[in-house]
Design an enzyme around this catalytic site. Sequence first.
Site, PDB file in Angstrom:
ATOM      1  N   TYR A 114       0.825  -1.221   0.000  1.00 44.08           N
ATOM      2  CA  TYR A 114       0.000   0.000   0.000  1.00 44.08           C
ATOM      3  C   TYR A 114       0.858   1.270   0.000  1.00 44.08           C
ATOM      4  O   TYR A 114       0.725   2.089  -0.926  1.00 44.08           O
ATOM      5  CB  TYR A 114      -1.001  -0.011   1.158  1.00 44.08           C
ATOM      6  CG  TYR A 114      -1.770   1.290   1.266  1.00 44.08           C
ATOM      7  CD1 TYR A 114      -2.773   1.610   0.356  1.00 44.08           C
ATOM      8  CD2 TYR A 114      -1.456   2.232   2.251  1.00 44.08           C
ATOM      9  CE1 TYR A 114      -3.447   2.830   0.423  1.00 44.08           C
ATOM     10  CE2 TYR A 114      -2.123   3.448   2.325  1.00 44.08           C
ATOM     11  CZ  TYR A 114      -3.121   3.733   1.418  1.00 44.08           C
ATOM     12  OH  TYR A 114      -3.786   4.943   1.480  1.00 44.08           O
ATOM     13  N   LYS A 118       1.246   4.031  -3.099  1.00 40.11           N
ATOM     14  CA  LYS A 118       0.891   5.448  -2.960  1.00 40.11           C
ATOM     15  C   LYS A 118       2.105   6.326  -3.278  1.00 40.11           C
ATOM     16  O   LYS A 118       1.969   7.380  -3.898  1.00 40.11           O
ATOM     17  CB  LYS A 118       0.387   5.753  -1.537  1.00 40.11           C
ATOM     18  CG  LYS A 118      -0.926   5.117  -1.165  1.00 40.11           C
ATOM     19  CD  LYS A 118      -2.088   5.532  -2.035  1.00 40.11           C
ATOM     20  CE  LYS A 118      -2.686   6.880  -1.724  1.00 40.11           C
ATOM     21  NZ  LYS A 118      -3.923   7.154  -2.508  1.00 40.11           N
TER      22      LYS A 118
END
Length: 324
Positions: A114, A118
Site C-alpha cells: 500500500y 501510494k
Amino acid sequence: MERGENGGLKGPVQVTAIQGDVTQAHEVAAAVTGAHVVIHTAGLVDVFGRASPKTIYEVNVQGTQNVIEACVQAGTRLLVYTSSMEVVGPNTKGHPFYRGNEDTPYEAVHKHPYPCSKALAERLVLEANGKKVRGGLPLVTCALRPTGIYGEGHQIMRDFYRQGLRLGGRLFRAIPASVEHGRVYVGNVAWMHVLVARELEQRAALMGGQVYFCYDRSPYKSYEDFNMEFLGPCGLRLVGARPLLPYWLLVLLATLNALLQWLLRPLLVYAPLLNPYTLAVANTTFTVSTDKAQRHFGYEPLFSWEDSRTRTILWVQASEGSAR
Ligand SMILES: NC(=O)C1=CN([C@@H]2O[C@H](COP(=O)(O)OP(=O)(O)OC[C@H]3O[C@@H](n4cnc5c(N)ncnc54)[C@H](O)[C@@H]3O)[C@@H](O)[C@H]2O)C=CC1
Ligand SMILES: CC(C)CCC[C@@H](C)[C@H]1CC[C@H]2[C@@H]3[C@H](O)CC4=CC(=O)CC[C@]4(C)[C@H]3CC[C@]12C
C-alpha cells in the site's frame, strides 16, 4: 446562488455520477472528458492483506497513470491527487516523525504494497506537472497527504466500537499512550481538496508540483486514546494506563497472523487488523505540524475540533442500532 461564509458558492449543486474502474483507461477517459479539474481520490486502501499486491499496484499506480493520461488526452489542465502520510512514513525502521512538515528530512523506506503504491503514484502525479496537455498548455498537479482520516463512515472506528460492545463496554490498551499518531477530520480533508481545486489554476507557479499534508486542530494522541475521544462518550472504556500485553507478545501474535494469512490463502482470505505492518504503524509516532496549506492557498480547517468530534460521536452512536 449565494456566497457562503468561506466565499464558496452556497446552494444546490448538480452532480453527475459516472461509474468506472480506474484500471480501465477508456473508462477513465470517458469520465475525465470535459472536466476543468480532476480530483483523483480513488484508491485501494488495504493494509490487511485482503487484496493482492498486484491488484493494489494496478488500482493505485496504473489507475493513477490512466488518470494522468486521460487529463493529457482530454486537455484537462488541473489535477489534484489524494496521496497519504504513508508515502513518507512510518518507515520500516520505525523512526519517529514528530511534528514534521513537508520539508522535514525523513528516510522514507517502504516494503508494504500500500505505501509503496501510494509513493509511486504520488511520484507519477508530481512528475506530470508541466507536461503538455492537448491544446499545448501545461498540466498543473499537486498531491495532498492526509494523516489517518477519521469521521463519519470510518469503518475501523466502527469495528473497534463493536468489539468494545462485545467485550462488555471495554477495550484493552495495546499501544503505549506516549506514541502519537496524526489524525485529521474527513470534512477538513475534503475541504482542503476543494480549496486546492479552486486555487490551483490561479496559483499554478506556486502550487504546481507541490505536496501538502492534510491537517487540522485535532489533538495529538495515541491511536487508541484518540479513538476514545469518540468511543468514550459512546459508553466504552479503555482499560489500562499501560499496554495489557508486552510488546514482544504483540509482535509474536502479529507474525502468527501473517503466517496464518499465508497458509490459509488458498482456502480463504484471513485478514485480521493486527499484522506486523499495522502494529508497526500504530506503534510509531507520526505527527505533522505545518502551515504550508495556509500559506499557499489560504486553508483554514472548515470544521473545528469540537465539531469534528461531535459529528463523529453522533455517527458512532447512530451505528449502535445496527451493531446489536
Ligand atoms: N483512510 C485513511 O486514513 C487515508 C486514506 N487516504 C487516501 O484517501 C483516498 C480515499 O480513501 P478512503 O476514503 O479511506 O478509502 P475508501 O476505500 O473508503 O475509498 C476509496 C474509493 O476508491 C474507490 N475505488 C477503489 N478501487 C477503484 C477502482 N479500481 N476504480 C475506481 N474506484 C475505485 C472505492 O470504490 C472507494 O469509493 C485513497 O486514495 C487513500 O489512499 C490517504 C490517507 C489516509
Ligand atoms: C491494536 C492494534 C495494533 C491497532 C491496529 C490499528 C491499525 C489498524 C491502524 C493504526 C494506524 C492506522 C493507519 C494510519 O492511520 C495511516 C493510514 C493511512 C492511509 O493512507 C491508509 C490507512 C492507514 C494505513 C491506517 C490503517 C489502519 C491503521 C494501521
